[in-house]
Design a protein around this motif. Structure first.
Motif, mmCIF file in Angstrom:
data_model
loop_
_atom_site.group_PDB
_atom_site.id
_atom_site.type_symbol
_atom_site.label_atom_id
_atom_site.label_comp_id
_atom_site.label_asym_id
_atom_site.label_seq_id
_atom_site.Cartn_x
_atom_site.Cartn_y
_atom_site.Cartn_z
ATOM 1 N N ARG A 189 0.822 -1.210 0.000
ATOM 2 C CA ARG A 189 0.000 0.000 0.000
ATOM 3 C C ARG A 189 0.855 1.258 0.000
ATOM 4 O O ARG A 189 0.518 2.240 -0.672
ATOM 5 C CB ARG A 189 -0.916 -0.012 1.219
ATOM 6 C CG ARG A 189 -2.025 -1.060 1.136
ATOM 7 C CD ARG A 189 -2.955 -0.954 2.323
ATOM 8 N NE ARG A 189 -4.052 -1.912 2.214
ATOM 9 C CZ ARG A 189 -5.021 -2.032 3.118
ATOM 10 N NH1 ARG A 189 -5.014 -1.251 4.195
ATOM 11 N NH2 ARG A 189 -5.983 -2.930 2.950
ATOM 12 N N ASN A 192 2.162 1.675 -3.476
ATOM 13 C CA ASN A 192 1.096 2.113 -4.376
ATOM 14 C C ASN A 192 0.762 3.583 -4.165
ATOM 15 O O ASN A 192 0.550 4.342 -5.131
ATOM 16 C CB ASN A 192 -0.147 1.246 -4.150
ATOM 17 C CG ASN A 192 -1.208 1.482 -5.197
ATOM 18 O OD1 ASN A 192 -0.941 2.052 -6.256
ATOM 19 N ND2 ASN A 192 -2.420 1.053 -4.927
ATOM 20 N N ALA A 193 0.708 4.007 -2.887
ATOM 21 C CA ALA A 193 0.423 5.413 -2.618
ATOM 22 C C ALA A 193 1.540 6.317 -3.135
ATOM 23 O O ALA A 193 1.285 7.402 -3.677
ATOM 24 C CB ALA A 193 0.236 5.623 -1.109
ATOM 25 N N ASP A 194 2.779 5.883 -2.983
ATOM 26 C CA ASP A 194 3.895 6.667 -3.509
ATOM 27 C C ASP A 194 3.825 6.769 -5.022
ATOM 28 O O ASP A 194 4.091 7.838 -5.604
ATOM 29 C CB ASP A 194 5.209 6.014 -3.073
ATOM 30 C CG ASP A 194 6.414 6.893 -3.357
ATOM 31 O OD1 ASP A 194 6.213 8.089 -3.662
ATOM 32 O OD2 ASP A 194 7.551 6.399 -3.286
ATOM 33 N N ALA A 195 3.441 5.676 -5.671
ATOM 34 C CA ALA A 195 3.303 5.709 -7.129
ATOM 35 C C ALA A 195 2.185 6.645 -7.569
ATOM 36 O O ALA A 195 2.322 7.383 -8.559
ATOM 37 C CB ALA A 195 3.045 4.289 -7.654
ATOM 38 N N GLU A 196 1.062 6.627 -6.827
ATOM 39 C CA GLU A 196 -0.035 7.533 -7.159
ATOM 40 C C GLU A 196 0.384 9.000 -6.988
ATOM 41 O O GLU A 196 0.014 9.869 -7.786
ATOM 42 C CB GLU A 196 -1.242 7.230 -6.269
ATOM 43 C CG GLU A 196 -1.910 5.895 -6.556
ATOM 44 C CD GLU A 196 -2.589 5.883 -7.917
ATOM 45 O OE1 GLU A 196 -2.896 6.971 -8.420
ATOM 46 O OE2 GLU A 196 -2.807 4.791 -8.456
ATOM 47 N N LEU A 197 1.161 9.274 -5.932
ATOM 48 C CA LEU A 197 1.630 10.650 -5.716
ATOM 49 C C LEU A 197 2.536 11.107 -6.851
ATOM 50 O O LEU A 197 2.382 12.215 -7.388
ATOM 51 C CB LEU A 197 2.363 10.725 -4.377
ATOM 52 C CG LEU A 197 2.976 12.094 -4.006
ATOM 53 C CD1 LEU A 197 1.892 13.157 -3.944
ATOM 54 C CD2 LEU A 197 3.738 11.995 -2.704
ATOM 55 N N GLN A 198 3.461 10.275 -7.236
ATOM 56 C CA GLN A 198 4.341 10.638 -8.337
ATOM 57 C C GLN A 198 3.579 10.788 -9.643
ATOM 58 O O GLN A 198 3.843 11.706 -10.430
ATOM 59 C CB GLN A 198 5.448 9.592 -8.487
ATOM 60 C CG GLN A 198 6.387 9.515 -7.286
ATOM 61 C CD GLN A 198 7.455 8.462 -7.459
ATOM 62 O OE1 GLN A 198 7.571 7.845 -8.523
ATOM 63 N NE2 GLN A 198 8.250 8.247 -6.414
ATOM 64 N N ALA A 199 2.602 9.896 -9.877
ATOM 65 C CA ALA A 199 1.811 9.992 -11.102
ATOM 66 C C ALA A 199 0.975 11.266 -11.133
ATOM 67 O O ALA A 199 0.829 11.910 -12.182
ATOM 68 C CB ALA A 199 0.911 8.758 -11.232
ATOM 69 N N SER A 200 0.416 11.649 -9.961
ATOM 70 C CA SER A 200 -0.380 12.880 -9.920
ATOM 71 C C SER A 200 0.473 14.105 -10.209
ATOM 72 O O SER A 200 0.042 15.039 -10.897
ATOM 73 C CB SER A 200 -1.054 13.000 -8.555
ATOM 74 O OG SER A 200 -0.069 13.113 -7.529
#
Length: 325
Positions: A189, A192-200
């Motif tokens: 998790r 995944n949250a770090d990936a979502e932050l970078q993607a945003s």
């Protein structure tokens, strides 16, 4: 006389052969011989090869100098954090002093085995479960020191001690499995949250670049269409531009006349009456009606409008008189 001498010589030779046969001993390469003469230890240790002892006086003990591999039976114990475990081990040792191995202890193999079992139990009680599972090298060193201390006086050198297996209860195994699963899920998790932050962040940067160049959005749309059309399918997905929808929504809103002067236009009706116009908002709902005009009043000086002439009444067929011929 000669026959007696021959018989005596033969007897002596036979006795010598029997003595040599009973006194001769063969020591193999990996063995050492310890001689006890009339119960007393001889200082010299017999080397490998042929050696002679006095029959009936000397007693030869052969000691194996090879490394002995001895399994330690599994021991049940409770760790320092109150977990019941079952641990087994294996010990490697060899004899370095044959005389001490024969004199200092009755059976050095049995003594080493019992010392290994008691030391293993002591190590289990002093260690935590995590140490038994992950820090075995340190436990092996501690176990080796505990066994080697008394074994030195027995002429035995402990070469290596290894913990083979640690058996846990089934409930503890399930608890550890749940703990490991929860830890892996937590890490998944977080990743995944770090990936979502970078993607945003990257999407925000891309949106800023596309807002400065509107043509970039159209190029991106065309790239999406090409990517979808590359698949072998009969369905083509065509994204509809959001800007076009906004343009159509603005085009559907009617333009209200006289909005700047505050006047409302009137439209004549079919029968000559004045119809009040109804304005509609962008969503088609009628606007609130304007105030109705006051009825017109006539003064005495103004002539009344002439009324329309009344057409003559047409008599019915029953009332018409008969014509005279």
């Amino acid at each position: 006389m000669v026959e007696g001498l021959v018989i005596a010589l033969v007897a002596v030779l036979c006795a010598g052969a029997l003595y040599a046969a009973s006194a001769a001993r063969v020591i193999r390469q990996y063995e050492r011989g310890v001689v006890l003469r009339l119960g007393r230890l001889r200082d010299d240790v017999r080397r490998p090869g042929l050696t002679m002892v006095v029959p009936g006086v000397d007693r030869l003990r052969k000691v194996n100098m090879q490394i002995v591999t001895m399994p330690v039976p599994a021991q049940d114990g409770i760790t320092r954090d109150n977990v019941t475990v079952r641990v087994d081990a294996v010990i490697y040792f060899k004899v370095v002093d044959p005389s001490s191995a024969v004199i200092a202890v009755e059976d050095y193999r049995f003594a080493v085995s019992q010392m290994a079992q008691t030391s293993l139990r002591s190590i289990i009680g002093k260690s935590d479960l995590d140490d038994l599972l992950s820090n075995r090298e340190k436990l092996n060193e501690g176990l080796e020191v505990m066994i080697d201390s008394p074994a030195v006086s027995w002429g035995v050198q402990i070469d290596r001690v290894e913990i083979k297996d640690v058996s846990l209860p089934e409930t503890m195994k399930r608890s550890m499995a749940r703990q490991a699963e929860a830890d892996r899920e937590r890490r998944a998790r977080v990743i995944n949250a770090d990936a979502e932050l970078q993607a945003s962040k990257k999407l925000a940067q891309a949106a800023g670049e596309m807002s400065e160049q509107p043509a970039a959005l159209q190029l991106r749309l065309l790239q999406t269409i090409v990517a979808v059309a590359a698949e072998k399918n009969s369905t083509l997905v065509l994204p509809f531009p959001v800007e076009l929808l906004r343009f159509l929504e603005r085009a559907q809103q009617p333009v209200v006349e006289g909005a700047g002067t505050g006047r409302t236009g009137r439209q004549p009706s079919v029968n000559g009456a004045t119809a009040q116009p109804q304005s509609s908002s962008g969503n088609g709902s009628p606007l609130p009606e304007a105030e109705a005009p006051l009825p017109e009043t006539r003064t005495s000086e103004e002539p009344a409008a002439p009324s329309a002439p009344t057409p003559p009444a047409v008599p019915s067929s029953a009332e018409q008189p008969f014509a005279h011929h």
